[in-house]
Design a protein around this motif. Structure first.
Motif, PDB file in Angstrom:
ATOM      1  N   PRO A   1       0.810  -1.225   0.000  1.00  0.00           N
ATOM      2  CA  PRO A   1       0.000   0.000   0.000  1.00  0.00           C
ATOM      3  C   PRO A   1       0.837   1.267   0.000  1.00  0.00           C
ATOM      4  O   PRO A   1       0.386   2.313  -0.486  1.00  0.00           O
ATOM      5  N   ALA A   2       2.053   1.204   0.550  1.00  0.00           N
ATOM      6  CA  ALA A   2       2.881   2.406   0.628  1.00  0.00           C
ATOM      7  C   ALA A   2       3.282   2.902  -0.751  1.00  0.00           C
ATOM      8  O   ALA A   2       3.404   4.111  -0.979  1.00  0.00           O
ATOM      9  N   THR A   3       3.452   1.975  -1.693  1.00  0.00           N
ATOM     10  CA  THR A   3       3.883   2.361  -3.047  1.00  0.00           C
ATOM     11  C   THR A   3       2.824   2.083  -4.109  1.00  0.00           C
ATOM     12  O   THR A   3       3.037   2.403  -5.275  1.00  0.00           O
ATOM     13  N   ASP A   4       1.683   1.493  -3.688  1.00  0.00           N
ATOM     14  CA  ASP A   4       0.623   1.116  -4.637  1.00  0.00           C
ATOM     15  C   ASP A   4       1.204   0.269  -5.767  1.00  0.00           C
ATOM     16  O   ASP A   4       1.009   0.542  -6.950  1.00  0.00           O
ATOM     17  N   THR A   5       1.938  -0.760  -5.403  1.00  0.00           N
ATOM     18  CA  THR A   5       2.544  -1.640  -6.399  1.00  0.00           C
ATOM     19  C   THR A   5       2.330  -3.097  -6.009  1.00  0.00           C
ATOM     20  O   THR A   5       2.185  -3.431  -4.836  1.00  0.00           O
ATOM     21  N   TRP A   6       2.320  -3.942  -7.025  1.00  0.00           N
ATOM     22  CA  TRP A   6       2.259  -5.395  -6.848  1.00  0.00           C
ATOM     23  C   TRP A   6       3.605  -5.984  -7.229  1.00  0.00           C
ATOM     24  O   TRP A   6       4.219  -5.570  -8.209  1.00  0.00           O
ATOM     25  N   GLY A   7       4.059  -6.955  -6.461  1.00  0.00           N
ATOM     26  CA  GLY A   7       5.303  -7.634  -6.766  1.00  0.00           C
ATOM     27  C   GLY A   7       5.110  -9.132  -6.748  1.00  0.00           C
ATOM     28  O   GLY A   7       4.329  -9.665  -5.949  1.00  0.00           O
ATOM     29  N   PRO A   8       5.823  -9.852  -7.617  1.00  0.00           N
ATOM     30  CA  PRO A   8       5.668 -11.315  -7.641  1.00  0.00           C
ATOM     31  C   PRO A   8       6.381 -11.970  -6.476  1.00  0.00           C
ATOM     32  O   PRO A   8       7.330 -11.431  -5.913  1.00  0.00           O
ATOM     33  N   VAL A   9       5.901 -13.127  -6.081  1.00  0.00           N
ATOM     34  CA  VAL A   9       6.587 -13.993  -5.128  1.00  0.00           C
ATOM     35  C   VAL A   9       6.671 -15.361  -5.787  1.00  0.00           C
ATOM     36  O   VAL A   9       5.972 -15.630  -6.775  1.00  0.00           O
ATOM     37  N   PRO A  10       7.521 -16.257  -5.286  1.00  0.00           N
ATOM     38  CA  PRO A  10       7.613 -17.589  -5.899  1.00  0.00           C
ATOM     39  C   PRO A  10       6.256 -18.292  -5.932  1.00  0.00           C
ATOM     40  O   PRO A  10       5.367 -18.013  -5.128  1.00  0.00           O
ATOM     41  N   THR A  11       6.130 -19.197  -6.882  1.00  0.00           N
ATOM     42  CA  THR A  11       4.879 -19.937  -7.024  1.00  0.00           C
ATOM     43  C   THR A  11       4.756 -21.017  -5.955  1.00  0.00           C
ATOM     44  O   THR A  11       5.746 -21.485  -5.396  1.00  0.00           O
ATOM     45  N   MET A  12       3.505 -21.397  -5.672  1.00  0.00           N
ATOM     46  CA  MET A  12       3.245 -22.519  -4.774  1.00  0.00           C
ATOM     47  C   MET A  12       3.554 -23.828  -5.489  1.00  0.00           C
ATOM     48  O   MET A  12       3.721 -23.858  -6.713  1.00  0.00           O
ATOM     49  N   SER A  13       3.605 -24.905  -4.714  1.00  0.00           N
ATOM     50  CA  SER A  13       3.988 -26.196  -5.303  1.00  0.00           C
ATOM     51  C   SER A  13       2.924 -26.728  -6.249  1.00  0.00           C
ATOM     52  O   SER A  13       3.218 -27.525  -7.141  1.00  0.00           O
ATOM     53  N   GLU A  14       1.658 -26.316  -6.034  1.00  0.00           N
ATOM     54  CA  GLU A  14       0.595 -26.688  -6.960  1.00  0.00           C
ATOM     55  C   GLU A  14      -0.497 -25.630  -6.903  1.00  0.00           C
ATOM     56  O   GLU A  14      -0.473 -24.723  -6.068  1.00  0.00           O
ATOM     57  N   ALA A  15      -1.465 -25.741  -7.801  1.00  0.00           N
ATOM     58  CA  ALA A  15      -2.533 -24.751  -7.885  1.00  0.00           C
ATOM     59  C   ALA A  15      -3.487 -24.884  -6.703  1.00  0.00           C
ATOM     60  O   ALA A  15      -3.703 -25.986  -6.178  1.00  0.00           O
ATOM     61  N   HIS A  16      -4.059 -23.737  -6.303  1.00  0.00           N
ATOM     62  CA  HIS A  16      -5.066 -23.690  -5.239  1.00  0.00           C
ATOM     63  C   HIS A  16      -6.102 -22.634  -5.631  1.00  0.00           C
ATOM     64  O   HIS A  16      -5.740 -21.480  -5.885  1.00  0.00           O
ATOM     65  N   ALA A  17      -7.363 -23.044  -5.680  1.00  0.00           N
ATOM     66  CA  ALA A  17      -8.449 -22.095  -5.932  1.00  0.00           C
ATOM     67  C   ALA A  17      -9.607 -22.443  -5.005  1.00  0.00           C
ATOM     68  O   ALA A  17      -9.862 -23.612  -4.723  1.00  0.00           O
ATOM     69  N   TYR A  18     -10.303 -21.403  -4.522  1.00  0.00           N
ATOM     70  CA  TYR A  18     -11.396 -21.585  -3.564  1.00  0.00           C
ATOM     71  C   TYR A  18     -10.885 -22.368  -2.345  1.00  0.00           C
ATOM     72  O   TYR A  18     -11.511 -23.283  -1.841  1.00  0.00           O
ATOM     73  N   HIS A  19      -9.702 -21.934  -1.897  1.00  0.00           N
ATOM     74  CA  HIS A  19      -8.997 -22.515  -0.768  1.00  0.00           C
ATOM     75  C   HIS A  19      -9.182 -21.596   0.439  1.00  0.00           C
ATOM     76  O   HIS A  19     -10.001 -20.676   0.414  1.00  0.00           O
ATOM     77  N   THR A  20      -8.433 -21.840   1.495  1.00  0.00           N
ATOM     78  CA  THR A  20      -8.395 -20.927   2.633  1.00  0.00           C
ATOM     79  C   THR A  20      -6.964 -20.449   2.824  1.00  0.00           C
ATOM     80  O   THR A  20      -6.005 -21.136   2.464  1.00  0.00           O
ATOM     81  N   ALA A  21      -6.817 -19.255   3.397  1.00  0.00           N
ATOM     82  CA  ALA A  21      -5.502 -18.703   3.721  1.00  0.00           C
ATOM     83  C   ALA A  21      -5.611 -18.031   5.079  1.00  0.00           C
ATOM     84  O   ALA A  21      -6.494 -17.192   5.290  1.00  0.00           O
ATOM     85  N   THR A  22      -4.724 -18.382   5.992  1.00  0.00           N
ATOM     86  CA  THR A  22      -4.801 -17.903   7.374  1.00  0.00           C
ATOM     87  C   THR A  22      -3.446 -17.393   7.810  1.00  0.00           C
ATOM     88  O   THR A  22      -2.428 -18.088   7.653  1.00  0.00           O
ATOM     89  N   LEU A  23      -3.427 -16.186   8.374  1.00  0.00           N
ATOM     90  CA  LEU A  23      -2.196 -15.657   8.961  1.00  0.00           C
ATOM     91  C   LEU A  23      -1.957 -16.338  10.297  1.00  0.00           C
ATOM     92  O   LEU A  23      -2.805 -16.297  11.186  1.00  0.00           O
ATOM     93  N   LEU A  24      -0.797 -16.965  10.443  1.00  0.00           N
ATOM     94  CA  LEU A  24      -0.460 -17.691  11.656  1.00  0.00           C
ATOM     95  C   LEU A  24       0.221 -16.762  12.664  1.00  0.00           C
ATOM     96  O   LEU A  24       0.759 -15.721  12.286  1.00  0.00           O
ATOM     97  N   PRO A  25       0.238 -17.126  13.933  1.00  0.00           N
ATOM     98  CA  PRO A  25       0.895 -16.276  14.927  1.00  0.00           C
ATOM     99  C   PRO A  25       2.364 -16.023  14.644  1.00  0.00           C
ATOM    100  O   PRO A  25       2.901 -14.992  15.046  1.00  0.00           O
ATOM    101  N   ASP A  26       3.031 -16.949  13.960  1.00  0.00           N
ATOM    102  CA  ASP A  26       4.455 -16.749  13.680  1.00  0.00           C
ATOM    103  C   ASP A  26       4.700 -15.873  12.462  1.00  0.00           C
ATOM    104  O   ASP A  26       5.849 -15.662  12.070  1.00  0.00           O
ATOM    105  N   GLY A  27       3.633 -15.353  11.835  1.00  0.00           N
ATOM    106  CA  GLY A  27       3.786 -14.447  10.705  1.00  0.00           C
ATOM    107  C   GLY A  27       3.684 -15.099   9.351  1.00  0.00           C
ATOM    108  O   GLY A  27       3.576 -14.402   8.326  1.00  0.00           O
ATOM    109  N   ARG A  28       3.715 -16.437   9.306  1.00  0.00           N
ATOM    110  CA  ARG A  28       3.549 -17.110   8.029  1.00  0.00           C
ATOM    111  C   ARG A  28       2.074 -17.181   7.649  1.00  0.00           C
ATOM    112  O   ARG A  28       1.190 -16.946   8.481  1.00  0.00           O
ATOM    113  N   VAL A  29       1.811 -17.524   6.402  1.00  0.00           N
ATOM    114  CA  VAL A  29       0.447 -17.682   5.900  1.00  0.00           C
ATOM    115  C   VAL A  29       0.267 -19.133   5.481  1.00  0.00           C
ATOM    116  O   VAL A  29       1.073 -19.669   4.713  1.00  0.00           O
ATOM    117  N   ALA A  30      -0.808 -19.763   5.998  1.00  0.00           N
ATOM    118  CA  ALA A  30      -1.104 -21.157   5.667  1.00  0.00           C
ATOM    119  C   ALA A  30      -2.204 -21.207   4.620  1.00  0.00           C
ATOM    120  O   ALA A  30      -3.343 -20.818   4.893  1.00  0.00           O
TER     121      ALA A  30
END
Length: 956
Positions: A616-645
């Motif tokens: 949001p600070a720069t209003d830009t999108w940046g790529p990150v590495p791809t996941m090991s396989e495709a996921h659609a209509y999945h769930t994503a949860t921020l964990l207490p350790d800062g990772r996303v499941a």
């Protein structure tokens, strides 16, 4: 020596994980990841974990051996470095110690001219400023500084004084009085490049180092803070003299001493040693090979990470070791990107280890690295429940989880409530709507849950209802203005809920909506919001830290969207945002700890394994590495350790995923684990324990009960901190006070040397339970059983929050509290008021006030007579009737809200007249609105009238 795997090898390892399972998943996590570079390579610096989760890198020396005054702060969420206030004077070989009031004590070191320093100062992370404290009694460098159980700091030994010899002296710093006092003399000939370790009984064990005879020693000594006295301790076995070693307090109370060198630079290649305080004795442990000037970090699972260091001849290592003293074993780690020695290693609150600086093979280093050394997540089965898809899981304030909505084989399913304490599912009341799916559920600050829209047996729903966990009952609220499904619902900073987009007709792309509306819980009503710039459904909506809402992707009538928009709830306006790199719908958007947004997976013409991050600070999108396989209509949860499941979802047109992908924002990498079942259209919720509940979805066959899972991302064999607070409400601007046990943990986090500062003071993390922003708090005061923060950050929006205490990266269970919004004040005055006369009536129009709070209603009052009309926000006009034609009236518009009211200046005179114009009878033709004089207008008019009067008197 091991080197970092190539990208091709990493891809091969990931592909092989399908058959190797959890073992390879754990190995894939244990990769060193280069971090953002910082300006100013250095060694002999300090790295201190700050209360807000950042790391202060201070001083040190450059490639020319010059002492540095520069400091840097590392953001534990983004991994970025920023310059901090410089030290009051250059220094290296000093200590940097986190005090229980949240400040850092910088003491001693080597000056710019090469001599030892007596000066000291405290650094305040909140103000980014240093305050001098009285000088040490003795100038010293290469000493140690240890926080005692009382909160005092014991400074021991070092090099200084006459002839620059090793020192026997020790002194105590009292943070409450900001003064120093003597702490006696160590037995023996003094020490520098030694270690000092706080034992569970409160005493401090000092081990080895170089004495004032310029020889490495095997001596050990114990300091008793109660008596302020020293006593000899059992020395290391004969032949085990050393300096530049590490000493790590283990969870069982023993001290693990590893590595080091002799005074002539000979690197030790023998056993490691364990000191038992109860028996005052040493026992051997598996050797670590020839290693000195390394770093030692106690991990949450009880292992000790020995990173880097130098071998014979002084060449730095790029590898490390996992020492497991409990099992008397040592295992190699993956290699770092750069070999280094004389660096710092800091255990971050989430469990990562940050190494920074040091001497590399080609000179001093400025490129840091991080390692996620945790073991693979563990899973356990929970009580079974009827299988249902499209249900939504919402964590409640009491630690239970509401799973509501959804259907199975076209039949609606009743809501259930899961109790982790009892591992049981119970009925969660009877909803007003027989059933709904593809709806939204929003946890309100009151603790109730708003369910809105969706598909039901009768088609697309406009209905909405509230679940009250205390009464275990549902109640209807007013309908949405627009029936919708596959929309989004976002809890706004003021407590309202923004419902945006979706489809208004089942399976009709042409019915995709731009319309938006806001539910106001206090008034129990929906009000219109500005429409989105473009219609969209199956999109994501994320509340940003600045209070705006990011809407991204989705489907329009013409196909996939990459576009994004930002909603400002204060101004009730939308603005364009940078478009995503990939058009997608059915994705997830997760607010990261540092305020960025991770968008993952979805469908974009095919099922996607791609992900990207919005800043949001720069209003830009940046790529990150791809996941090991495709996921659609999945769930994503921020964990207490800062990772996303990221869990489950579609991976192809016919198959669902059984994988959990873990995104590490600090390293920018993914790892994965294969779960027991495939799932899609399931639900996930974070439990108070830190476990991830996964339940429901398309799982098994018809009639097969759902087997919910609890996934523990952070396994630890050590005790967790415990918060004992009961649920309460906290006002904005207040401090958070926590009571419990284990806040300082059962062990220090570092190796007890000069640069390896212990880090067992509590770190406190807040997260709004609806998936809102995260904040790490600055400490005002802390000890083993209590914690008090500075005032909570002003930018935190109102809502229900989970607070967790981290001690040495071990997280407590969550404590839930309500952060109440600031008491609303009066709204501003309506603007640009106009009055249009008619037959026995006048229509008055205006614009909304600027700023917040927004009004709840407007009242227009006529004078003379007091006739009035009232309308609810967001209306901007109303008609006052029952007026007398031919009588001149003025009109006052008053905006009212919970905190008060404000009125615009009266309009000019307006006269209703019978005729063909507006009104119940004939009125004048072509009547124009009469503008109001604003306050500035009235002031200008008054000045003009005053000048005219003065001119008239002058002429007279």
């Amino acid at each position: 020596m091991p080197s970092t795997p190539t990208p091709a090898l990493r891809r091969w390892l990931q592909a092989s994980a399908v058959s190797l399972g959890l073992l390879l998943a754990a190995a894939a996590q244990a990769q060193w990841s280069p971090g953002a570079d910082f300006s100013g390579a250095r060694t002999h610096h300090t790295a201190t974990l700050l209360p807000g989760g950042a790391v202060l890198l201070a001083g040190g020396q450059d490639a020319g051996g010059n002492a540095l005054a520069t400091t840097l702060r590392h953001d534990g969420g983004s991994g970025q470095w920023t310059a901090a206030a410089p030290l009051p004077q250059p220094r290296s070989g000093h200590t940097g110690t986190l005090l229980r009031n949240g400040t850092v004590l910088i003491a001693g070191g080597t000056s710019a001219t090469g001599g030892p320093l007596r000066t000291a100062a405290t650094y305040d992370p909140v103000d980014d400023a240093y305050t001098p404290v009285p000088d040490l009694a003795v100038a010293r460098r290469h000493h140690t500084a240890t926080v005692l159980q009382s909160g005092h700091v014991l400074v021991v030994g070092g090099q200084g004084g006459a002839g620059q010899a090793a020192l026997r002296s020790a002194e105590l710093y009292d943070p409450s009085t900001r003064t120093w006092s003597a702490a006696g003399q160590m037995p023996g000939l003094g020490a520098r490049h030694h270690t000092a370790t706080l034992l569970p009984n409160g005493r401090v064990l000092v081990v080895a180092g170089m004495d004032n005879g310029e020889s490495a020693t095997a001596n050990a000594a114990l300091y008793d803070p109660t008596a302020n006295t020293w006593a000899p301790a059992a020395a290391l076995p004969a032949g085990e003299r050393r300096m530049h070693h590490t000493a790590t307090l283990l969870p069982d109370g023993r001290v693990y001493v590893a590595g080091g060198e002799m005074a002539d630079g000979t690197v030790l290649n023998g056993l490691a040693w364990l000191y038992d305080p109860a028996a005052d004795s040493w026992a051997s442990s598996t050797g670590i090979g020839a290693r000195t000037r390394h770093a030692a970090t106690l991990l949450p699972d009880g292992r000790v990470l020995l990173s880097g260091g130098a071998g014979p001849g002084g060449a730095p290592y790029d590898n490390g070791l996992y020492a497991n003293p409990a099992a008397n074993s040592v295992q190699p780690t993956q290699g770092m990107a750069q070999a280094r020695a004389g660096h710092t290693a800091t255990l971050l609150p989430g469990g990562r280890v940050l190494v920074a600086g040091g001497q590399g093979a080609g000179g001093l280093l400025s490129a840091p690295e991080t390692l996620w050394p945790a073991a693979a997540p563990t899973t356990r089965n929970l009580a079974t429940r009827p299988t249902v898809d499209h249900a939504i899981a919402t964590p409640l304030a009491d630690g239970t989880v509401l799973m509501a909505g959804g259907q199975r084989n076209g039949v609606g399913t009743p809501p259930l409530r899961y109790s982790p304490a009892a591992d049981a599912w119970t009925a969660a009341g009877t909803p007003v709507a027989p059933w709904r799916q593809q709806h939204t559920q929003t946890l309100l600050p009151s603790g109730r849950v708003l369910a809105a829209g969706g598909l039901g047996g009768s088609g697309v729903l406009a209905s909405a209802e509230l679940y009250d966990p205390g009464a275990n009952a549902w109640s209807a609220v007013p309908d949405l203005a627009q029936a919708r499904y596959y929309h989004t619902a976002t809890l706004l900073p003021g407590g309202g809920v923004l419902a945006a987009g979706g489809r208004g007709v089942e399976n009709d792309a042409a019915s995709t909506l731009a319309q938006a509306e806001v539910y106001q819980p206090a008034q129990n009503r929906w009000v219109a919001a500005a429409p989105m710039p473009a219609p969209r459904a199956y999109h994501s909506a994320t509340l940003l830290r600045d209070g705006r809402v990011l809407v991204a992707g989705g489907l329009s009538a013409s196909g996939q969207l990459a576009s994004a928009a930002l909603y400002d709830p204060v101004a009730n306006t939308w603005a364009g945002a940078a478009g995503m790199l990939q058009a997608r719908n059915g994705h997830t958007a997760t607010l990261l700890q540092d305020g960025r947004v991770l968008v993952a997976g979805g469908f974009g013409g095919s099922y996607l394994n791609s992900a990207e991050v919005y800043d949001p600070a720069t209003d830009t999108w940046g790529p990150v590495p791809t996941m090991s396989e495709a996921h659609a209509y999945h769930t994503a949860t921020l964990l207490p350790d800062g990772r996303v499941a990221v869990v489950g979802g579609w991976r192809s047109g016919v198959a669902a995923s059984a994988r959990m992908e873990l995104f590490d924002p600090l390293a920018g990498t993914w790892s994965f684990q294969t779960l027991p079942q495939t799932r899609r259209h399931h639900a996930a919720a974070l439990l108070d324990s830190g476990e991830l509940l996964v339940a429901g979805g398309y799982y098994g066959g018809v009639g097969v009960p759902d087997q919910p899972l609890a996934i523990q991302p952070q396994a630890t064999t050590r005790p967790r901190p415990v918060i004992g607070n009961a649920f309460t409400q906290i006002n904005h601007g207040s401090r958070l006070v926590l009571l419990g046990s284990g806040f300082t943990g059962d062990s220090e986090g570092g190796g007890g040397g000069t640069a390896q500062a212990a880090g067992n003071l509590p770190q406190v993390r807040l997260e709004r339970m609806d998936g809102g922003p995260v904040a790490w708090l600055d400490a005002q005061l802390s000890d083993a059983g209590s914690y008090e923060s500075h005032a909570l950050p002003a930018w935190l929006p109102a809502g229900l929050y989970q607070a967790r205490v981290f001690s040495n990266a071990i997280a407590s269970s969550a404590y839930v509290f309500e952060l109440r919004a600031p008491s609303p004040g009066a709204p501003g005055a309506p603007r640009n008021v106009t009055a249009t006369p008619g037959n026995a009536q006048v229509t008055v129009a205006w614009e909304h006030p600027a700023g917040v709070p927004q009004p709840a209603s407007y009242t227009v009052t006529a004078q003379p007579g007091g006739a009035s009309c009232t309308v609810q926000y967001p209306a901007t006009s109303c008609t006052v009737t029952g007026l007398t034609n031919g009588t001149a009236y003025t009109f006052t518009v008053t905006a009212s809200a919970e905190g008060g009211s404000a009125s615009a200046p009266p309009t000019g005179s307006v006269t209703p007249t019978a005729g063909p114009g507006p009104g119940p009878g004939p009125g004048p033709v072509g009547v124009q609105p009469v503008p109001t004089l604003s306050q500035w207008g009235l002031l200008v008019l008054a000045v003009l009238m005053l000048l005219a009067g003065l001119r008239h008197r002058t002429k007279a």
